[in-house]
Design a protein around this motif. Structure first.
Motif, PDB file in Angstrom:
ATOM      1  N   MET A  36       0.845  -1.176   0.000  1.00 39.42           N
ATOM      2  CA  MET A  36       0.000   0.000   0.000  1.00 39.42           C
ATOM      3  C   MET A  36       0.894   1.244   0.000  1.00 39.42           C
ATOM      4  SD  MET A  36      -2.941   0.773   2.729  1.00 39.42           S
ATOM      5  CE  MET A  36      -3.564   2.376   2.959  1.00 39.42           C
ATOM      6  N   SER A  37       0.778   2.063  -1.006  1.00 38.88           N
ATOM      7  CA  SER A  37       1.600   3.270  -1.098  1.00 38.88           C
ATOM      8  C   SER A  37       0.822   4.470  -0.567  1.00 38.88           C
ATOM      9  CB  SER A  37       2.029   3.521  -2.542  1.00 38.88           C
ATOM     10  OG  SER A  37       0.901   3.781  -3.328  1.00 38.88           O
ATOM     11  N   LYS A  38       1.552   5.321   0.149  1.00 39.10           N
ATOM     12  CA  LYS A  38       0.894   6.513   0.684  1.00 39.10           C
ATOM     13  C   LYS A  38       0.945   7.628  -0.343  1.00 39.10           C
ATOM     14  CE  LYS A  38       4.591   8.926   2.957  1.00 39.10           C
ATOM     15  NZ  LYS A  38       4.439  10.245   3.414  1.00 39.10           N
ATOM     16  N   GLU A  39       0.060   8.568  -0.194  1.00 40.17           N
ATOM     17  CA  GLU A  39       0.005   9.705  -1.099  1.00 40.17           C
ATOM     18  C   GLU A  39       1.216  10.611  -0.864  1.00 40.17           C
ATOM     19  OE1 GLU A  39      -2.800  13.579  -1.823  1.00 40.17           O
ATOM     20  OE2 GLU A  39      -3.717  11.759  -1.042  1.00 40.17           O
ATOM     21  N   ILE A  40       1.799  11.091  -1.938  1.00 39.04           N
ATOM     22  CA  ILE A  40       2.963  11.975  -1.849  1.00 39.04           C
ATOM     23  C   ILE A  40       2.474  13.389  -1.546  1.00 39.04           C
ATOM     24  CG2 ILE A  40       4.900  12.960  -3.113  1.00 39.04           C
ATOM     25  CD1 ILE A  40       4.957  10.351  -4.760  1.00 39.04           C
ATOM     26  N   THR A  41       3.075  13.996  -0.525  1.00 36.71           N
ATOM     27  CA  THR A  41       2.708  15.350  -0.130  1.00 36.71           C
ATOM     28  C   THR A  41       3.933  16.255  -0.216  1.00 36.71           C
ATOM     29  OG1 THR A  41       3.203  15.025   2.207  1.00 36.71           O
ATOM     30  CG2 THR A  41       0.969  14.463   1.482  1.00 36.71           C
ATOM     31  N   ILE A  42       3.716  17.521  -0.025  1.00 38.92           N
ATOM     32  CA  ILE A  42       4.791  18.513  -0.063  1.00 38.92           C
ATOM     33  C   ILE A  42       5.817  18.246   1.033  1.00 38.92           C
ATOM     34  CG2 ILE A  42       3.682  20.230   1.409  1.00 38.92           C
ATOM     35  CD1 ILE A  42       5.389  21.199  -1.792  1.00 38.92           C
ATOM     36  N   ASN A  43       5.391  17.645   2.136  1.00 37.04           N
ATOM     37  CA  ASN A  43       6.284  17.364   3.258  1.00 37.04           C
ATOM     38  C   ASN A  43       7.272  16.237   2.979  1.00 37.04           C
ATOM     39  OD1 ASN A  43       5.069  19.367   4.856  1.00 37.04           O
ATOM     40  ND2 ASN A  43       3.428  17.955   5.401  1.00 37.04           N
ATOM     41  N   ASP A  44       7.051  15.463   1.922  1.00 39.87           N
ATOM     42  CA  ASP A  44       7.963  14.384   1.567  1.00 39.87           C
ATOM     43  C   ASP A  44       9.219  14.901   0.864  1.00 39.87           C
ATOM     44  OD1 ASP A  44       6.240  12.409   2.575  1.00 39.87           O
ATOM     45  OD2 ASP A  44       5.111  12.372   0.688  1.00 39.87           O
ATOM     46  N   PHE A  45       9.164  16.112   0.345  1.00 41.24           N
ATOM     47  CA  PHE A  45      10.284  16.685  -0.400  1.00 41.24           C
ATOM     48  C   PHE A  45      11.241  17.420   0.534  1.00 41.24           C
ATOM     49  CE2 PHE A  45       7.004  16.039  -3.520  1.00 41.24           C
ATOM     50  CZ  PHE A  45       7.702  15.589  -4.625  1.00 41.24           C
ATOM     51  N   SER A  46      12.453  17.637   0.066  1.00 46.03           N
ATOM     52  CA  SER A  46      13.460  18.366   0.840  1.00 46.03           C
ATOM     53  C   SER A  46      12.969  19.777   1.129  1.00 46.03           C
ATOM     54  CB  SER A  46      14.776  18.442   0.059  1.00 46.03           C
ATOM     55  OG  SER A  46      15.259  17.157  -0.212  1.00 46.03           O
ATOM     56  N   GLN A  47      13.153  20.199   2.360  1.00 44.47           N
ATOM     57  CA  GLN A  47      12.640  21.501   2.773  1.00 44.47           C
ATOM     58  C   GLN A  47      13.427  22.664   2.185  1.00 44.47           C
ATOM     59  OE1 GLN A  47       9.646  21.919   4.426  1.00 44.47           O
ATOM     60  NE2 GLN A  47       9.635  19.771   3.795  1.00 44.47           N
ATOM     61  N   HIS A  48      14.667  22.441   1.761  1.00 43.73           N
ATOM     62  CA  HIS A  48      15.445  23.539   1.167  1.00 43.73           C
ATOM     63  C   HIS A  48      14.873  24.002  -0.173  1.00 43.73           C
ATOM     64  CE1 HIS A  48      17.400  20.149  -0.959  1.00 43.73           C
ATOM     65  NE2 HIS A  48      17.598  21.046  -1.908  1.00 43.73           N
ATOM     66  N   LEU A  49      13.981  23.242  -0.752  1.00 46.00           N
ATOM     67  CA  LEU A  49      13.356  23.632  -2.018  1.00 46.00           C
ATOM     68  C   LEU A  49      12.366  24.787  -1.839  1.00 46.00           C
ATOM     69  CD1 LEU A  49      12.537  20.088  -3.433  1.00 46.00           C
ATOM     70  CD2 LEU A  49      14.370  21.601  -4.171  1.00 46.00           C
ATOM     71  N   PHE A  50      11.926  25.001  -0.616  1.00 41.36           N
ATOM     72  CA  PHE A  50      10.811  25.918  -0.371  1.00 41.36           C
ATOM     73  C   PHE A  50      11.187  27.098   0.500  1.00 41.36           C
ATOM     74  CE2 PHE A  50       9.324  21.484  -0.499  1.00 41.36           C
ATOM     75  CZ  PHE A  50       8.811  21.522  -1.774  1.00 41.36           C
ATOM     76  N   TRP A  51      12.373  27.587   0.356  1.00 41.87           N
ATOM     77  CA  TRP A  51      12.826  28.714   1.173  1.00 41.87           C
ATOM     78  C   TRP A  51      12.004  29.973   0.916  1.00 41.87           C
ATOM     79  CZ3 TRP A  51      14.608  32.946  -1.505  1.00 41.87           C
ATOM     80  CH2 TRP A  51      14.918  32.734  -2.844  1.00 41.87           C
TER      81      TRP A  51
END
Length: 101
Positions: free
Chosen positions: A1-16
């Motif tokens: 069972m795969s979970k839904e990909i959210t913004i929190n799964d990505f590296s936080q430095h992308l969203f400075w």
């Protein structure tokens, strides 16, 4: 069972510079793909492949107004497309840099 990909799964430095409270991954798909291509790591690359698929990544990279030289070479190689087909390459040729920077 795969979970839904959210913004929190990505590296936080992308969203400075991004307010994550209202960020919609579908609405801002092109911006998000470009940000991951230029600043993301291999984990982020694998996540956008799962989230959007290679065709959406190809389309976004072909139509991006700007990509740095390394990213342009990477996507040109991955998709086996000549660099001259990318919008950012054509745009760069229209406005040549006068300095060697």
């Amino acid at each position: 069972m795969s979970k839904e990909i959210t913004i929190n799964d990505f590296s936080q430095h992308l969203f400075w510079d991004v307010d994550l409270n209202g960020f919609d991954l579908d609405k801002y798909k092109t911006f998000f793909i470009q940000r991951v291509l230029e600043y993301g790591n291999i984990k982020d690359w694998n996540l956008i492949k799962k989230l959007y698929g290679m065709e959406a990544i190809k389309e976004a990279s072909l139509n991006a107004r700007s990509l740095d030289a390394v990213t342009l070479s990477f996507v040109a190689t991955i998709f086996n497309i000549d660099k001259t087909e990318f919008r950012c390459y054509k745009h760069r040729q229209l406005f040549p840099n006068l300095w060697n920077s």
